[in-house]
Design an enzyme around this catalytic site. Structure first.
Site, PDB file in Angstrom:
ATOM      1  N   ASP A  59     -32.224  96.415  31.170  1.00  0.00           N
ATOM      2  CA  ASP A  59     -33.235  97.274  31.794  1.00  0.00           C
ATOM      3  C   ASP A  59     -34.640  96.780  31.435  1.00  0.00           C
ATOM      4  OD1 ASP A  59     -33.249  98.120  29.175  1.00  0.00           O
ATOM      5  OD2 ASP A  59     -32.989 100.257  29.623  1.00  0.00           O
ATOM      6  N   SER A  60     -34.705  95.681  30.655  1.00  0.00           N
ATOM      7  CA  SER A  60     -35.983  94.984  30.453  1.00  0.00           C
ATOM      8  C   SER A  60     -36.546  94.544  31.799  1.00  0.00           C
ATOM      9  CB  SER A  60     -35.797  93.764  29.545  1.00  0.00           C
ATOM     10  OG  SER A  60     -34.743  92.949  30.011  1.00  0.00           O
ATOM     11  N   ASP A 108     -27.017  97.082  31.685  1.00  0.00           N
ATOM     12  CA  ASP A 108     -27.549  98.212  30.915  1.00  0.00           C
ATOM     13  C   ASP A 108     -27.393  99.525  31.658  1.00  0.00           C
ATOM     14  OD1 ASP A 108     -28.484  97.523  28.400  1.00  0.00           O
ATOM     15  OD2 ASP A 108     -30.428  96.835  29.141  1.00  0.00           O
ATOM     16  N   LYS A 144     -23.781  98.409  28.691  1.00  0.00           N
ATOM     17  CA  LYS A 144     -24.400  98.546  27.375  1.00  0.00           C
ATOM     18  C   LYS A 144     -25.166  99.853  27.343  1.00  0.00           C
ATOM     19  CE  LYS A 144     -27.990  95.782  26.070  1.00  0.00           C
ATOM     20  NZ  LYS A 144     -29.104  96.755  25.916  1.00  0.00           N
ATOM     21  N   GLU A 194     -27.630 102.497  24.732  1.00  0.00           N
ATOM     22  CA  GLU A 194     -28.381 102.659  23.492  1.00  0.00           C
ATOM     23  C   GLU A 194     -27.985 103.958  22.794  1.00  0.00           C
ATOM     24  OE1 GLU A 194     -32.621 102.289  24.119  1.00  0.00           O
ATOM     25  OE2 GLU A 194     -32.377 100.454  25.318  1.00  0.00           O
ATOM     26  N   GLU A 236     -30.803  95.230  17.573  1.00  0.00           N
ATOM     27  CA  GLU A 236     -32.147  94.761  17.947  1.00  0.00           C
ATOM     28  C   GLU A 236     -33.136  95.048  16.814  1.00  0.00           C
ATOM     29  OE1 GLU A 236     -33.476  95.956  21.817  1.00  0.00           O
ATOM     30  OE2 GLU A 236     -35.478  95.113  21.528  1.00  0.00           O
TER      31      GLU A 236
END
Ligand code: KIV
Length: 268
Positions: free
Chosen positions: A45-46, A84, A113, A115, A182
């Site tokens: 999602d960067s 993501d 993925k 978070e 991270e």
């Protein structure tokens, strides 16, 4: 060409073979990256920041993630394709199952993925029970940037380090197939990588992880503004001499495989 799967990656970890991962957002780069030897393509999602020019990853939508995942999938024949879950698409297990299902069915992802630590345990169990591979994401969680007060290294003090270690074990126990760490101190990441059975991908987490990932535009030196200290410009590296984009990606893969990247200057 044989497709890389979670089983391939677990075998690589057992054999002590380092794994190379990069972010990808389109079909052309997907082909170039995997031809250069990248084993995992992360549709991060960067993309909200490096493609869309936003300040954070928070505004990225599930539709946008599906669109970019589909683009990457069309250019990929070999790599494992991880996508993501965007901000709040995994806010509850049922919603997460629907969103992850769409990333696999419509986007062509092989893994999602997400978070978060203990808050994601139920979701990880639910996705695993439905056969959806999950990569958990601990340490700096960019979707929590406003809560964290900035993009800061996590796990420097004993209490947060203990929490990250415990979360990692619990997420593995809940069925996570991979973990991304991270911006955590290198010794903590190395310790977690040794302890876990599943492969651990690091970004700003030192050379002791089983795999490394960077944001593609950072490692090509084209992200506007200051490059994160844990990243490296493989395209215009004065020590290595001039090259082209494919050459830069090959340099990255070789540096990950040999353990030359990340070097001490890229670590916390
Ligand atoms: O979105 C992203 O690019 C990420 C990074 C950790 C690689 O999640």
């Amino acid at each position: 060409m044989k497709r890389i799967t979670v089983t391939t990656l677990q075998e690589m970890k057992r054999n002590g073979e380092k794994i190379a991962c990069l972010t990808a957002y389109d079909s052309s780069f997907a082909t170039l990256l995997e031809e250069a030897g990248v084993e995992i393509l992360l549709v991060g999602d960067s993309l909200g920041m490096v493609i869309q020019g936003r300040d954070t990853t928070l505004p990225v939508t599930l539709e946008e993630m599906i669109y970019h995942t589909r683009c990457v999938a069309r250019g990929s024949r070999r790599a494992l394709l991880m996508a993501d879950m965007p901000f709040l698409a995994d806010a509850d297990p049922r919603l997460a199952l629907l969103g992850a299902g769409r990333l696999l069915k419509e986007g062509g992802a092989h893994m999602v993925k997400l978070e978060g630590g203990t808050v994601q345990l139920e979701t990880v169990r639910r996705l695993a029970a439905h056969g959806i591979p999950v990569c958990a994401h601990l340490g700096l969680q960019p979707q929590s940037v406003h809560k964290l007060g900035g993009y800061r290294v996590q796990g420097r003090d004993a209490e947060t380090a203990r929490r990250i270690r415990e979360d990692a074990l619990e997420l593995q126990g809940a069925g996570a197939d991979m973990l991304l760490l991270e911006c955590v101190p290198a010794p903590l990441a190395a310790d977690i990588s040794r302890t876990l059975r599943i492969p651990v991908i690091g970004i700003g987490a030192g050379p002791g992880c089983d795999a490394q990932v960077l944001v593609l535009y950072d490692m090509l030196g084209i992200t506007p503004g200051r490059r994160p200290s844990f990243s490296h410009d493989f395209l215009s590296d004065p020590e290595a001499g001039p090259t082209h984009v494919a050459g830069a990606v090959r340099r990255y893969v070789e540096a990950v495989k040999s353990g030359a990247f990340p070097a001490p200057r890229h670590c916390f």
